[in-house]
Design an enzyme around this catalytic site. Sequence first.
Site, PDB file in Angstrom:
ATOM      1  N   ASP A 112      -9.191   0.257   6.336  1.00 38.49           N
ATOM      2  CA  ASP A 112      -8.264   0.041   7.451  1.00 38.49           C
ATOM      3  C   ASP A 112      -8.884   0.509   8.768  1.00 38.49           C
ATOM      4  O   ASP A 112      -9.001  -0.247   9.733  1.00 38.49           O
ATOM      5  CB  ASP A 112      -6.944   0.795   7.168  1.00 38.49           C
ATOM      6  CG  ASP A 112      -5.858   0.493   8.203  1.00 38.49           C
ATOM      7  OD1 ASP A 112      -6.118  -0.264   9.152  1.00 38.49           O
ATOM      8  OD2 ASP A 112      -4.739   1.030   8.063  1.00 38.49           O
ATOM      9  N   THR A 113      -9.351   1.768   8.785  1.00 42.56           N
ATOM     10  CA  THR A 113      -9.855   2.366  10.026  1.00 42.56           C
ATOM     11  C   THR A 113     -10.941   1.520  10.700  1.00 42.56           C
ATOM     12  O   THR A 113     -10.938   1.373  11.926  1.00 42.56           O
ATOM     13  CB  THR A 113     -10.399   3.786   9.723  1.00 42.56           C
ATOM     14  OG1 THR A 113      -9.309   4.585   9.244  1.00 42.56           O
ATOM     15  CG2 THR A 113     -10.994   4.422  10.955  1.00 42.56           C
ATOM     16  N   HIS A 117      -9.528   4.670  -2.257  1.00 42.33           N
ATOM     17  CA  HIS A 117      -8.774   4.687  -0.994  1.00 42.33           C
ATOM     18  C   HIS A 117      -9.627   5.362   0.072  1.00 42.33           C
ATOM     19  O   HIS A 117     -10.650   5.963  -0.225  1.00 42.33           O
ATOM     20  CB  HIS A 117      -7.464   5.458  -1.177  1.00 42.33           C
ATOM     21  CG  HIS A 117      -6.395   4.649  -1.819  1.00 42.33           C
ATOM     22  ND1 HIS A 117      -5.227   4.334  -1.190  1.00 42.33           N
ATOM     23  CD2 HIS A 117      -6.344   4.062  -3.033  1.00 42.33           C
ATOM     24  CE1 HIS A 117      -4.483   3.591  -1.998  1.00 42.33           C
ATOM     25  NE2 HIS A 117      -5.132   3.415  -3.131  1.00 42.33           N
ATOM     26  N   ASN A 165     -10.170   0.147  -0.374  1.00 38.65           N
ATOM     27  CA  ASN A 165      -9.248   0.072   0.759  1.00 38.65           C
ATOM     28  C   ASN A 165      -9.949   0.383   2.079  1.00 38.65           C
ATOM     29  O   ASN A 165     -10.597   1.431   2.209  1.00 38.65           O
ATOM     30  CB  ASN A 165      -8.112   1.078   0.572  1.00 38.65           C
ATOM     31  CG  ASN A 165      -7.153   0.679  -0.528  1.00 38.65           C
ATOM     32  OD1 ASN A 165      -7.422  -0.244  -1.294  1.00 38.65           O
ATOM     33  ND2 ASN A 165      -6.036   1.361  -0.604  1.00 38.65           N
ATOM     34  N   ASP A 212       0.850  -1.189   0.000  1.00 41.66           N
ATOM     35  CA  ASP A 212       0.000   0.000   0.000  1.00 41.66           C
ATOM     36  C   ASP A 212       0.895   1.251   0.000  1.00 41.66           C
ATOM     37  O   ASP A 212       1.810   1.356   0.818  1.00 41.66           O
ATOM     38  CB  ASP A 212      -0.873  -0.046   1.269  1.00 41.66           C
ATOM     39  CG  ASP A 212      -2.005   0.955   1.257  1.00 41.66           C
ATOM     40  OD1 ASP A 212      -2.379   1.431   0.167  1.00 41.66           O
ATOM     41  OD2 ASP A 212      -2.539   1.247   2.357  1.00 41.66           O
ATOM     42  N   HIS A 213       0.648   2.182  -0.904  1.00 39.38           N
ATOM     43  CA  HIS A 213       1.372   3.461  -0.957  1.00 39.38           C
ATOM     44  C   HIS A 213       2.894   3.351  -0.934  1.00 39.38           C
ATOM     45  O   HIS A 213       3.550   3.931  -0.058  1.00 39.38           O
ATOM     46  CB  HIS A 213       0.920   4.394   0.176  1.00 39.38           C
ATOM     47  CG  HIS A 213      -0.477   4.914  -0.012  1.00 39.38           C
ATOM     48  ND1 HIS A 213      -0.800   5.877  -0.950  1.00 39.38           N
ATOM     49  CD2 HIS A 213      -1.635   4.577   0.603  1.00 39.38           C
ATOM     50  CE1 HIS A 213      -2.098   6.114  -0.891  1.00 39.38           C
ATOM     51  NE2 HIS A 213      -2.637   5.339   0.034  1.00 39.38           N
ATOM     52  N   SER A 256     -11.632   4.334   2.310  1.00 37.90           N
ATOM     53  CA  SER A 256     -13.039   3.958   2.181  1.00 37.90           C
ATOM     54  C   SER A 256     -13.593   3.173   3.361  1.00 37.90           C
ATOM     55  O   SER A 256     -14.488   2.363   3.208  1.00 37.90           O
ATOM     56  CB  SER A 256     -13.258   3.194   0.875  1.00 37.90           C
ATOM     57  OG  SER A 256     -13.074   4.084  -0.206  1.00 37.90           O
ATOM     58  N   HIS A 279      -7.743   9.650   4.176  1.00 41.80           N
ATOM     59  CA  HIS A 279      -7.286   8.567   5.042  1.00 41.80           C
ATOM     60  C   HIS A 279      -7.625   8.884   6.500  1.00 41.80           C
ATOM     61  O   HIS A 279      -7.835  10.034   6.852  1.00 41.80           O
ATOM     62  CB  HIS A 279      -5.772   8.401   4.906  1.00 41.80           C
ATOM     63  CG  HIS A 279      -5.358   7.852   3.568  1.00 41.80           C
ATOM     64  ND1 HIS A 279      -4.508   8.516   2.724  1.00 41.80           N
ATOM     65  CD2 HIS A 279      -5.698   6.703   2.944  1.00 41.80           C
ATOM     66  CE1 HIS A 279      -4.325   7.786   1.626  1.00 41.80           C
ATOM     67  NE2 HIS A 279      -5.040   6.689   1.733  1.00 41.80           N
ATOM     68  N   GLY A 280      -7.648   7.842   7.330  1.00 40.71           N
ATOM     69  CA  GLY A 280      -7.843   8.042   8.762  1.00 40.71           C
ATOM     70  C   GLY A 280      -9.294   8.009   9.185  1.00 40.71           C
ATOM     71  O   GLY A 280     -10.196   7.753   8.369  1.00 40.71           O
TER      72      GLY A 280
HETATM   73 ZN   LIG Z   1      -4.563   5.005   0.609  1.00 39.81          ZN
END
Ligand SMILES: [Zn+2]
Length: 340
Positions: free
Chosen positions: A268-269, A223, A266, A83-84, A225, A189-190
């Site tokens: 993550d959070t 991203h 994507n 990722d990134h 998301s 992000h976040g």
């Molecule tokens: Zn990202």
Amino acid sequence: MPLVSMRQLLDEAAKGGYGVGAFNVNDMEQIQAIMEAARETQSPVIVQASRGARAYSQDRFLYHLMIAATEVYPEIPTVLHLDHGNSVATCKSAIDMGFTSVMMDGSLMEDGKTPSSFEYNVAVTREVVELAHAKGVTVEGEIGCLGGIEDGHGAGGDGLSHLTDPDQAVEFVKQTGLDALAIAIGTSHGAYKFSSKPTGETLKMARLIEIHNKLPNVHLVMHGSSSVPKELQDIINMYGGKLKPTWGVPVEEIQLGIKNGVRKINVDTDNRLAITGAIRKVFAENPSEFDPRSYLKPARAAMQQVMEDRMNAFGQAGHAGDYAPLSLEEMRAGYAAGGA
Ligand SMILES: [Zn+2]
């Protein structure tokens, strides 16, 4: 089966009209939660590691955990994606280790925060495409910059200052030959993405549809998301946490994206929230508890539940056994023959 190419997973998703979640991991419990959810829902999966995750885990540990995942869950097509990636060197080190897909994020300079020029982005992405495709490895690029910052990476801001320009996206795909394209349509992000529930207007879904219409055969990536569900925020705050009210990307907007070319989403959070809430609950209810398994097991189970929900919502559920995965060598031969 060994780790597989992301390109094939996304090609199959395009044929089937569904999306595939790409979930970030740092440790064994997160990998197990994703793989267990994939088995439960019979989903192909993309597991991704950021530079921060590679540093945290000393990435050989992470890599071998992923090999263990392919041994324990041989029926699940599983991709290991970077990722990134912030430079050609970072992408190369991931490919050398055995990642089957890499993101070269040339939308930012190597420092991971300064927006770059179009020419720089094309040059570094093209270079990664050449070295990755020579090994059958997939490449994701990004045009436009997301908002927010995570693991020290990101342009900051609200996600609206560097939206993807559709014509530039067409040119970028043509000049780089990449496999998947991350676009900026207002996501960040976040955890703190929006201060009220976003609509299709806030999210610039019209822009996404315009890009898809110009590039109907390109796999688009969303991203930032995570949906940041209120229930998960509430559990954290109920047991002593102090999250400020926040909104993520509603699942129905992601589903609209999937109808318009989005193949990789994507997240993550949401997993971070689920894990933290479950651990806080154990600590609050059983202050005498000190066996790490007593809180890591519920944390893993909470993340698995989020993962199953997303796999069902994105439509990847039920598709694990649809196709025979190609080897990276077969992918390499396909790229060399000018296919893909
Ligand atoms: Zn990202």
